[in-house]
Scaffold this motif. Structure first.
Motif, PDB file in Angstrom:
ATOM      1  N   CYS A  49      28.462 -14.710 -19.152  1.00 29.83           N
ATOM      2  CA  CYS A  49      27.407 -14.524 -20.231  1.00 29.83           C
ATOM      3  C   CYS A  49      26.338 -13.711 -19.375  1.00 29.83           C
ATOM      4  CB  CYS A  49      26.680 -15.967 -20.177  1.00 29.83           C
ATOM      5  SG  CYS A  49      25.282 -15.888 -21.124  1.00 29.83           S
ATOM      6  N   ALA A  82      22.230 -21.312 -24.276  1.00 25.17           N
ATOM      7  CA  ALA A  82      22.317 -22.050 -25.607  1.00 25.17           C
ATOM      8  C   ALA A  82      21.606 -20.715 -26.716  1.00 25.17           C
ATOM      9  CB  ALA A  82      21.653 -23.141 -25.940  1.00 25.17           C
ATOM     10  N   CYS A  83      21.801 -19.461 -26.433  1.00 25.66           N
ATOM     11  CA  CYS A  83      21.085 -18.494 -27.098  1.00 25.66           C
ATOM     12  C   CYS A  83      21.430 -18.545 -28.555  1.00 25.66           C
ATOM     13  CB  CYS A  83      21.319 -17.151 -26.478  1.00 25.66           C
ATOM     14  SG  CYS A  83      23.093 -16.602 -27.393  1.00 25.66           S
ATOM     15  N   ILE A  98      23.209 -13.196 -20.859  1.00 28.65           N
ATOM     16  CA  ILE A  98      22.080 -13.849 -21.083  1.00 28.65           C
ATOM     17  C   ILE A  98      21.785 -14.885 -19.992  1.00 28.65           C
ATOM     18  CG2 ILE A  98      20.737 -15.055 -23.023  1.00 28.65           C
ATOM     19  CD1 ILE A  98      22.025 -12.776 -24.259  1.00 28.65           C
ATOM     20  N   ASN A 154      23.777 -17.612 -30.563  1.00 26.69           N
ATOM     21  CA  ASN A 154      25.051 -16.633 -31.056  1.00 26.69           C
ATOM     22  C   ASN A 154      25.513 -16.121 -29.906  1.00 26.69           C
ATOM     23  OD1 ASN A 154      26.364 -14.912 -32.234  1.00 26.69           O
ATOM     24  ND2 ASN A 154      24.595 -13.616 -33.173  1.00 26.69           N
ATOM     25  N   CYS A 155      26.870 -16.600 -29.587  1.00 31.12           N
ATOM     26  CA  CYS A 155      27.409 -16.455 -28.296  1.00 31.12           C
ATOM     27  C   CYS A 155      28.221 -15.134 -28.327  1.00 31.12           C
ATOM     28  CB  CYS A 155      28.473 -17.629 -28.134  1.00 31.12           C
ATOM     29  SG  CYS A 155      29.284 -17.567 -26.783  1.00 31.12           S
ATOM     30  N   ILE A 156      28.243 -14.430 -27.417  1.00 32.47           N
ATOM     31  CA  ILE A 156      28.727 -13.139 -27.292  1.00 32.47           C
ATOM     32  C   ILE A 156      29.805 -12.802 -26.188  1.00 32.47           C
ATOM     33  CG2 ILE A 156      26.931 -11.863 -28.097  1.00 32.47           C
ATOM     34  CD1 ILE A 156      26.093 -10.885 -25.218  1.00 32.47           C
ATOM     35  N   LEU A 157      30.168 -14.019 -25.703  1.00 32.82           N
ATOM     36  CA  LEU A 157      30.988 -14.041 -24.505  1.00 32.82           C
ATOM     37  C   LEU A 157      32.361 -13.362 -24.999  1.00 32.82           C
ATOM     38  CD1 LEU A 157      30.914 -17.857 -23.166  1.00 32.82           C
ATOM     39  CD2 LEU A 157      30.086 -15.696 -22.227  1.00 32.82           C
ATOM     40  N   ARG A 177      25.087 -21.211 -16.458  1.00 31.01           N
ATOM     41  CA  ARG A 177      26.047 -20.611 -17.052  1.00 31.01           C
ATOM     42  C   ARG A 177      25.643 -20.259 -18.610  1.00 31.01           C
ATOM     43  NH1 ARG A 177      27.694 -19.321 -12.866  1.00 31.01           N
ATOM     44  NH2 ARG A 177      29.611 -19.843 -11.778  1.00 31.01           N
ATOM     45  N   CYS A 178      24.974 -20.932 -19.261  1.00 33.32           N
ATOM     46  CA  CYS A 178      24.540 -20.829 -20.537  1.00 33.32           C
ATOM     47  C   CYS A 178      23.217 -21.027 -21.036  1.00 33.32           C
ATOM     48  CB  CYS A 178      25.796 -21.700 -21.667  1.00 33.32           C
ATOM     49  SG  CYS A 178      25.248 -21.644 -23.386  1.00 33.32           S
TER      50      CYS A 178
HETATM   51  S1  SF4 Z   1      26.087 -15.663 -24.892  1.00 32.04           S
HETATM   52 FE1  SF4 Z   1      25.371 -16.657 -23.009  1.00 32.04          FE
HETATM   53  S2  SF4 Z   1      23.646 -18.091 -23.547  1.00 32.04           S
HETATM   54 FE2  SF4 Z   1      24.619 -17.386 -25.567  1.00 32.04          FE
HETATM   55  S3  SF4 Z   1      25.679 -19.003 -26.060  1.00 32.04           S
HETATM   56 FE3  SF4 Z   1      27.176 -17.532 -25.047  1.00 32.04          FE
HETATM   57  S4  SF4 Z   1      27.216 -18.446 -23.017  1.00 32.04           S
HETATM   58 FE4  SF4 Z   1      25.469 -19.302 -24.062  1.00 32.04          FE
END
Ligand code: SF4
Ligand code: SF4
Ligand code: SF4
Ligand code: SF4
Lengths: 135, 223, 436
Positions: free
Chosen positions: B147, B134-135, B149, B137-140, B131-132
């Motif tokens: 996500c 850890a990019c 990414i 800079n979250c764009i959710l 699900r994530c």
């Molecule tokens: S954009 Fe996606 S990868 Fe980045 S922090 Fe948010 S959930 Fe995680």
């Protein structure tokens, strides 16, 4: 030369395996000499680890006597067990243990004869396989 | 939480080959939840290793321990006495926990027992999905809480590629196209207009780990 | 309440008090019967009926197969009795929206259609939500093919006049059974019962069935009487063919009295009306109800499958019982005997005034629990929940009980636990012990 007398650990569900074992005893049917019966309230109680531990601590073969599917007194026990036995077999394959060393059998309370037949067949099968190399 | 799965068994056997007595250390948090390295799965692995080694004619003694969380120094230090008694450690926590042990026990080999795979969610019992990533800079907030990414194979930021078909991804046909999910959810939330804003390219070199490992320092918390 | 003691020591679960209070979901004939009998025992009973009036599915039944009583009159008398009994409360247009707790201290949130909400705390719950009868898929034969319940209505409406369908007199009726339902006896019972009434009205009646199911009490006798009165019975292997003629329907089937298949003739029954079985489906609220109550849904959306290890009226949760057609379509006699069985079970359970877990029970060591929800998801008896736990302190400084700031841990309710050990075997933290 003495013949190899395989050690079998048999987990028995109290709803089916245990009564079947008692019936076999009452009928004075022939049972394997080297047999350890482990009663469990439901086959769903048997952890994957128990299956491995039995093999690790000296069993040549492990069998589980469980109720027929859809017949579980606790509805899901034997279904969960099936998954665990499958997983244990995967682990056994990695170790290099034959899959025949672990098997589930479905019995009913009155399957005394079937109970001993299964065990005697297991003895023959395990004799052919030879001792558990990992014990 | 962090998701992991057990490493190939032969691999583990191979690097443990020189040792006769080890500690198998699990972790009581993330890897317990994904059934990879908790007390139960640690015990299963230990039992399997003991049997495999006996079969090879080279028995191994395995101590077992499962601290509540291997990535906290205090929990790691609880293992001090036990680690003093063994030749090496097999840690079935995620890669973080392995490194915590490595930092606190400079004289002991610490081997990983699992592959740390992703940060994910339990979608059904026994099924975990990424699900994530850890990019940094979250764009959710721009993508209806889904996500792109972590869930779009190409990490596209502004809509699907040409290969999205019938809601599925062209890279993996059984996987949902993240952008289809983003579109559907935006629509049902009545938020489609948000998708017309262009999401600027991510500053991978700044926010993500492309410029080396990141750290977070809270001066106010330091002791 | 039950206090846990850890460190491998087992504290025998304390008994839990049971108040004589029962909540019945469904105010059909089964719910009403149970309510009356339990009220007579001095219990406080609440009926939550989804519809606007009591009665349920039996409203479509007019004749008993085994007695001469008028069904609707009988029902109305019972309802009047229920509504005038002091210790029975009836909520109409009411649905169960939430259920917490367990045997002895359920917390049930009932919402009525006008938006009113009531919270009840019954000791036990009885489900009697019945099932729904739907016309089966159209068969070739047009509007001269009707369902059994339509025929029931027709018969009730023409008690003293001769039978007519769409203005035309009805002289010949053929029952075509076992095309819709195969393993239930309700269709046979109703067909034989109706055919006797039709016969008395001077109709010629034939019953065409794959297998007649007469395993209800008194059914053999009824069947014999029907034969004696001249009702014709035919058996089929190959499904009969329906073909409409100008003003009738012809039911064509193989004459099974000839043993050799090749020599069989086709028998054709010209009928004014063909009556067939109907489809029974679970009440539309059943699925939602299962979710709310944490009940295992059975096959085809009905409640609870048959399981030879289980008594009929028990559910997967201790203190929750089921009776009647919510499990499978059944005749009134069957439903009533299930209702009596539930009454016996409830009486036996509540009579001592307390319940002490007698079977082995499982227990979570909250210090090891990783709050992974495995056990909560897998317990077949809905005995496990997550709770704030005073003793859990692996993450925090020594805990203060019930200050609401602690991590949760799984907690097994000993009263609800059946002792199967599934949770203990699956817990990835090996935090659960099954005490035997
Ligand atoms: S954009 Fe996606 S990868 Fe980045 S922090 Fe948010 S959930 Fe995680
Ligand atoms: S060591 Fe890894 S698995 Fe264990 S708690 Fe820390 S992050 Fe989770
Ligand atoms: S399965 Fe074990 S770790 Fe998971 S919630 Fe239940 S008791 Fe806790
Ligand atoms: S032992 Fe069985 S019934 Fe009891 S809590 Fe565990 S899974 Fe549920």
């Amino acid at each position: 030369m003495s013949i190899f007398d395989p050690k079998i650990v048999a987990f028995c569900c109290e709803q089916s395996g245990v009564p079947a074992a008692e019936m076999a005893k009452t009928l004075k049917l022939k049972m394997p000499d080297n047999l350890e019966l482990v009663p469990v309230p439901c086959s769903g109680r048997i952890e994957t680890l128990y299956l491995l531990k039995a093999l690790e601590s000296g069993a040549d073969g492990v069998v589980v006597f469980a109720c027929y599917e859809e017949n579980c007194r606790y509805l899901q026990g034997n279904i969960r067990l099936k998954g665990r036995v499958g997983y244990a077999k995967q682990i056994m394959a990695k170790i290099g243990l034959e899959s025949e060393r672990l098997e589930i059998f479905h019995v009913a309370t009155n399957s005394g004869v079937k109970f001993t037949e299964i065990l005697m067949q297991k003895v023959d099968q395990l004799r052919q396989l030879g001792p558990n190399p990992a014990k | 939480m962090i998701k992991a799965e057990q490493k190939p068994f032969e691999e583990i056997l191979e690097y443990l080959a020189p040792y006769g007595k080890i500690l198998l250390s699990g972790c009581g948090a993330c890897v317990t939840v994904c059934n990879a390295g908790g007390e139960k799965d640690g015990a299963l692995l230990a039992s399997a290793l003991r049997m495999a080694r006996r079969k090879m004619g080279k028995p191994i003694e395995i101590l077992e321990s499962t601290p509540a969380r291997q990535c906290e120094p205090e929990f790691a230090q609880e293992l001090t006495d036990t680690i003093g008694k063994v030749e090496a450690v097999l840690s079935v926590s995620c890669g973080v926990g392995v490194q915590t042990l490595a930092r606190y026990f400079p004289a002991t080999q610490i081997f990983p027992g699992v592959n740390t795979t992703f940060m994910g969610e339990t979608v059904a019992h026994g099924v975990w999905e990424e699900r994530c990533q850890a990019c940094g800079n979250c764009i959710l907030e721009k993508t209806a809480g889904i996500c792109p990414i972590a869930r779009c194979a190409k990490q596209l930021l502004n809509g699907p590629c040409g290969g999205s078909s019938k809601g599925k991804c062209e890279i993996k046909r059984e996987t949902d196209c993240a952008w289809q999910l983003i579109y559907d959810r935006s629509k049902s939330l009545g938020q489609l207009h948000r998708l017309s804003a262009i999401i600027p390219a991510k500053q991978w070199g700044v926010e993500s780990r492309d410029s080396g490992p990141r750290s977070i320092v809270r001066e106010d918390l330091k002791v | 309440m039950y206090q846990t003691v850890y460190g491998g020591k087992y504290a025998a679960p304390a008994p839990i008090n049971l108040k004589p209070e029962v909540l019945i979901i469904g105010g059909g004939v089964v719910g009403i019967t149970i309510a009356r009998e339990l009220a007579r025992e001095g219990m406080q009973v609440v009926i939550a009926e989804n519809g606007e009036s009591l009665g349920g599915g039996i409203r479509h039944l007019h004749f008993f197969y085994d007695r001469h009583t008028d069904v609707q009159q009988w029902l109305d008398d019972m309802i009047a009795d229920v509504e005038s009994t002091g210790n029975i409360i009836v909520h109409k247009g009411a649905q169960l929206k939430r259920l917490d707790g367990h045997l002895g201290c359920f917390q049930a949130l009932i919402r009525t259609r006008d938006g009113g909400e009531t919270v009840l705390s019954p000791s036990v719950l009885v489900l009697a939500t019945g099932c729904i009868t739907r016309p089966s898929a159209a068969m070739n034969g047009g509007d001269r093919v009707i369902g059994l319940s339509e025929m029931e209505k027709l018969l009730a409406g023409s008690r003293d006049v001769s039978l007519a369908w769409k203005g035309q007199p009805v002289k010949t009726v053929t029952y075509l059974l076992d095309r819709t339902n195969d393993d239930i006896k309700i269709d046979t019972v109703n067909a034989v019962k109706q055919s006797l009434i039709l016969q008395e009205k001077g109709c010629r009646v034939a019953v065409v069935a794959g297998d007649l199911k007469v395993s209800a009490s008194g059914m053999e006798r009824l069947y014999r009487r029907a034969r004696e009165k001249g009702v014709l019975f035919f058996k089929y292997d190959e499904p009969p063919v329906l073909s409409p003629t100008d003003d009738r329907v012809s039911v064509e089937l193989q004459d099974m009295t000839i043993l050799r298949k090749e020599e069989r003739d086709t028998v054709s029954l010209l009928s004014d009306l063909v009556v067939t079985g109907e489809t029974f489906t679970a009440d539309p609220t059943a699925e939602e109800l299962c979710r709310v109550i944490k009940l295992r849904p059975g096959t085809s959306g009905m409640l609870m499958d048959d399981n030879p290890q289980f008594q009929r009226v028990l559910s997967n949760r201790r203190g929750i019982f089921l009776a009647g057609a919510c499990r499978f379509p059944q005749i009134v006699t069957e439903s009533l005997s299930e209702a009596h069985a539930v009454v016996q079970e409830v009486k036996a359970l509540l009579h001592p005034g307390a319940y002490t877990p007698a079977n082995p029970v499982a227990e979570v060591d909250p210090r090891k629990c990783a709050v992974c929800y495995t056990c909560v998801r897998l317990c077949p008896h809905a005995a496990i929940g997550m709770e704030k736990h005073g003793e859990r302190n692996v993450y925090a400084a020594p805990a203060v009980e019930n200050d609401g700031t602690l991590w949760g841990a799984a907690r097994i309710e000993p009263v609800a636990c059946f002792g199967c050990g599934i949770c203990a075997a699956e817990c990835p933290a090996r935090a659960i012990t099954l005490y035997q």
